[in-house]
Design an enzyme around this catalytic site. Structure first.
Site, mmCIF file in Angstrom:
data_model
loop_
_atom_site.group_PDB
_atom_site.id
_atom_site.type_symbol
_atom_site.label_atom_id
_atom_site.label_comp_id
_atom_site.label_asym_id
_atom_site.label_seq_id
_atom_site.Cartn_x
_atom_site.Cartn_y
_atom_site.Cartn_z
ATOM 1 N N LEU A 43 49.305 31.387 51.059
ATOM 2 C CA LEU A 43 48.057 32.109 50.847
ATOM 3 C C LEU A 43 47.465 31.854 49.471
ATOM 4 C CD1 LEU A 43 48.662 35.545 52.602
ATOM 5 C CD2 LEU A 43 47.328 33.596 53.388
ATOM 6 N N ALA A 44 48.303 31.871 48.430
ATOM 7 C CA ALA A 44 47.779 31.645 47.078
ATOM 8 C C ALA A 44 47.292 30.214 46.916
ATOM 9 C CB ALA A 44 48.849 31.980 46.039
ATOM 10 N N HIS A 266 64.717 44.107 51.143
ATOM 11 C CA HIS A 266 63.897 44.752 52.170
ATOM 12 C C HIS A 266 64.794 45.591 53.076
ATOM 13 C CE1 HIS A 266 60.978 45.413 55.313
ATOM 14 N NE2 HIS A 266 60.055 44.737 54.654
ATOM 15 N N SER A 284 59.220 44.260 60.390
ATOM 16 C CA SER A 284 58.146 44.731 59.510
ATOM 17 C C SER A 284 58.337 46.168 59.040
ATOM 18 C CB SER A 284 56.807 44.636 60.249
ATOM 19 O OG SER A 284 55.803 45.309 59.523
ATOM 20 N N ARG A 337 60.531 50.312 49.175
ATOM 21 C CA ARG A 337 61.617 49.502 49.705
ATOM 22 C C ARG A 337 62.912 49.649 48.924
ATOM 23 N NH1 ARG A 337 58.075 44.056 51.162
ATOM 24 N NH2 ARG A 337 57.050 44.985 52.975
ATOM 25 N N HIS A 408 64.438 39.672 50.179
ATOM 26 C CA HIS A 408 63.144 39.398 50.798
ATOM 27 C C HIS A 408 62.152 38.736 49.843
ATOM 28 C CE1 HIS A 408 59.693 39.799 53.361
ATOM 29 N NE2 HIS A 408 59.106 40.674 52.577
ATOM 30 N N GLU A 432 53.512 34.600 44.519
ATOM 31 C CA GLU A 432 54.900 34.987 44.244
ATOM 32 C C GLU A 432 55.545 34.122 43.164
ATOM 33 O OE1 GLU A 432 59.028 36.034 46.728
ATOM 34 O OE2 GLU A 432 57.356 35.046 47.749
ATOM 35 N N LEU A 448 50.605 39.725 50.264
ATOM 36 C CA LEU A 448 49.446 39.009 50.791
ATOM 37 C C LEU A 448 48.221 39.316 49.947
ATOM 38 C CD1 LEU A 448 49.952 39.567 54.648
ATOM 39 C CD2 LEU A 448 50.999 37.899 53.127
#
Length: 644
Positions: A43-44, A266, A284, A337, A408, A432, A448
């Site tokens: 995404l980045a 996670h 999830s 988390r 995670h 990240e 995200l």
């Protein structure tokens, strides 16, 4: 060295707008004269490369997968946060900022986190315009759900495949620029070194993973968007190919590595099933909206369950401990988390865990199905339930899921300033791969958000400020700095191939993972960390004596790929241990057993550790040099986190 974070002056809410006005601009005609390298197409990376191309820059994008759309961002499930307040439940930019700072246990920069909250609202509009199929309410408005660490519903989602849909949006934008010729894509190509000329990042050395050819690429700036380093633990929710090599090689060239011990466990992963398992599967966090976490109230009942003397359906409601709801009534199953993970470990350590190993807790949907009906639950989570059933051969509609914490996400990464530039001029880190936004613990659905914020809305402004000060001339790839870096890569590959030992690369990776999980995982203490440091050094020495790397360089050689990555993990693991030893406090995902409250919560030391630990490489086996960036909190009050 003094770390200059370049945080703008002025009120928090005005910093980003003021900064965007103050930075230097590159006019459209001159943008064509600058080349930018982007490593990584998650995404980045995909959003950054697409936006740079749209602006007019010449972009080279690299990924080790066969297609940009195979980046690990595709695996994200639950959603993406944004302060839209569509539910009219009290959300705001400031509340998202506050929840993120608090969720990170007050170990993140205020200015970066506030900017993230500000641009979050633009991300949703951008993605909707690209056609991302977010879930919608009956009237057509975008739907939201809750995630851990927040009491409002701000998470936008596309069933359990949000990462995939967002990546397809960024991928389509990237492909548009590839078609226009503004982005040149290099798939199946791995960065193995950074090239620095006169103190500035001016290119990279890569290996063509199909032919083995070593090549150099020159540019005016380099952006690393290569994800996190969770696979240092071997077993994690990351794709098996995910690695730290690009960031680590940049670190060895002088880029500081910040807060490496801040790793996220996670709480809702499918438990380990055997010693031959190669990765773990995430369920999830969105499931904690409707699923209730519990274990038997007594060790005796748990033992009967594990032996098979009773079934889960035989355990009466009065004999079930919904421990998150009991301990944290205000947030219940939606605590952050790190809190959920620590408590799962706690009840399993007490002997109340379930499953054959006793290292699992239940995530139970019986009440939600009774309340809303199976069809409603299937509409929300159907693909996640199908995935669980395929992996475990158990029907989660009929019996509770079994979950246990697993590695995670990594909050640590390359140190960057407010512009997302590392301490090496011209080298940027996004998503990240940098440390900047999440402190000691990331809230769910914020990865995200950060990746797209960095790529679509931050880097396109800040990189121009740097490029505007550079001459148009590129450094040619026959420059001595490129040739020297190429030779170093070739020499390392040849050394790995020449060892011809007896132990496989995976064998060393698993051994490292065991050390990291046992001594630098969910809980750490000084004695264990000191032991781990010595064990990692022994393992690294043995690796360079006895690793078995077959084949040759000049061909497809996945064993050589792995060997390079594991060699870097063996160095990074030691730095993570050093960082954990240095931080004599507990905060977020860094839980030092010596520093906890009577209620087993993380006990921070704000007087001595309110800083970013930025480590400088001084040579393999040498003690790294610590640089501190002091964190100032002017808009939130430092308090003991409470989710009760």
């Amino acid at each position: 060295m003094i770390l200059d974070s370049k945080i703008p002056e002025g009120p928090l809410a005005e910093k980003w707008d003021k900064h965007k006005f103050d930075v230097k601009l590159v006019n459209p005609a001159n943008k064509r004269k600058y080349d930018i390298i982007v490593v990584g197409t998650g995404l980045a990376g995909a959003s950054a490369a697409a936006t740079f191309g749209e602006l007019g820059y010449n972009v080279k994008a690299f990924c080790f997968q066969d297609s940009p759309r195979r980046a690990h961002s595709i695996a994200a499930q639950g959603g993406i946060n944004a302060a839209k307040n569509y539910q009219n439940d009290g959300d705001s930019v400031f509340r998202l900022f506050y929840d993120t700072i608090k969720g990170g246990d007050y170990r993140a920069r205020e200015a970066n986190v506030y900017r993230l909250a500000q641009v979050s609202v633009n991300i949703i509009d951008q993605c909707v315009a690209q056609g991302v199929p977010f879930a919608r309410e009956y009237g057509g408005l975008l739907a939201n759900r809750s995630f851990g660490g927040a009491q409002v519903s701000r998470t936008f989602y596309a069933r359990g495949q949000t990462g995939q849909q967002l990546l397809l949006g960024a991928y389509s934008a990237l492909n548009r620029q590839i078609a226009y010729g503004k982005v040149k894509m290099y798939p199946r190509t791995e960065m193995l070194d950074l090239v620095i000329v006169n103190g500035q990042a001016r290119g990279i050395v890569v290996r063509n993973l199909i032919t083995g050819q070593i090549e150099s690429h020159s540019a005016h700036a380099v952006v690393l968007a290569t994800g996190g380093y969770g696979n240092v633990f071997f077993l994690s929710t990351n794709a098996m190919g995910s690695n730290a090599t690009a960031a680590w090689r940049a670190h060895k060239k002088g880029a500081f590595f910040a807060n490496p011990c801040f790793t996220q466990i996670h709480p809702t992963c499918i438990p380990v099933s055997g010693e031959y398992q190669s990765k773990l599967t995430l369920m999830s966090e969105s499931l904690r909206n409707d699923g209730r976490v519990w274990v038997p109230k007594t060790k005796e009942i748990a033992e009967k369950l594990r032996r098979g003397d009773i079934k889960v359906s035989d355990i009466a409601e009065a004999d079930r401990d919904y421990y998150l709801e009991r301990k944290y009534p205000a947030f219940g199953n939606l605590v952050p988390r790190d809190v959920a993970s620590r408590n799962a470990k706690l009840v399993c350590d007490e002997g109340r865990g379930v499953g054959s190993t006793g290292l699992a807790v239940y995530l139970d949907f019986a009440d939600a199905i009774k309340r809303d009906g199976q069809a409603a639950i299937a509409a929300k989570y159907g693909n996640l339930f199908e995935m669980y059933a395929k992996i475990t051969d158990e029907n989660p509609y009929e019996r509770p899921m079994r979950i246990y914490p697993a590695v995670h996400y990594t909050m640590g990464g390359l140190w960057v300033d407010y512009n997302l530039m590392t301490n090496i001029p011209g080298l940027y880190a996004a998503g990240e791969a940098n440390f900047s936004d999440h402190g000691a613990n990331r809230l769910g659905a914020s990865a995200l958000m950060q990746g797209l914020a960095d790529g679509y809305f931050v880097l396109p402004y800040t990189i121009g400020d740097y490029l505007a000060r550079l001459p148009y001339d590129k450094v040619p790839v026959d420059h001595p700095a490129f040739k020297e870096a190429e030779q170093a890569v070739i020499s390392k590959n040849n050394e790995l191939l020449s060892i011809k030992g007896t132990r496989t690369v995976d064998d060393f990776h698993k051994a490292l993972g065991q050390i990291m999980w046992n001594y630098c995982g969910m809980a750490r203490n000084a004695e264990g960390l000191k032991f781990a440091k010595q064990e990692i050094r022994k393992l690294r020495d043995e690796f360079w004596r006895d690793v078995k790397v077959t084949g040759v360089n000049e061909e497809l050689n996945q064993t050589l790929e792995k060997a390079n990555r594991v060699a870097d993990f063996l160095e990074l693991g030691e730095l993570m241990v050093d960082d954990a030893l240095n931080r004599n406090e507990s905060c977020g995902g860094h839980f030092r057993e010596e520093y906890q409250t009577p209620e087993n919560e993380a006990l921070r030391d704000d007087e001595n550790y309110t800083y970013v630990a930025a480590w400088e490489f001084t040579g393999v086996g040498n003690e790294p040099k610590l640089h501190k960036e002091e964190l100032k909190f002017e808009n939130v009050k430092l308090t003991q986190r409470s989710y009760k």
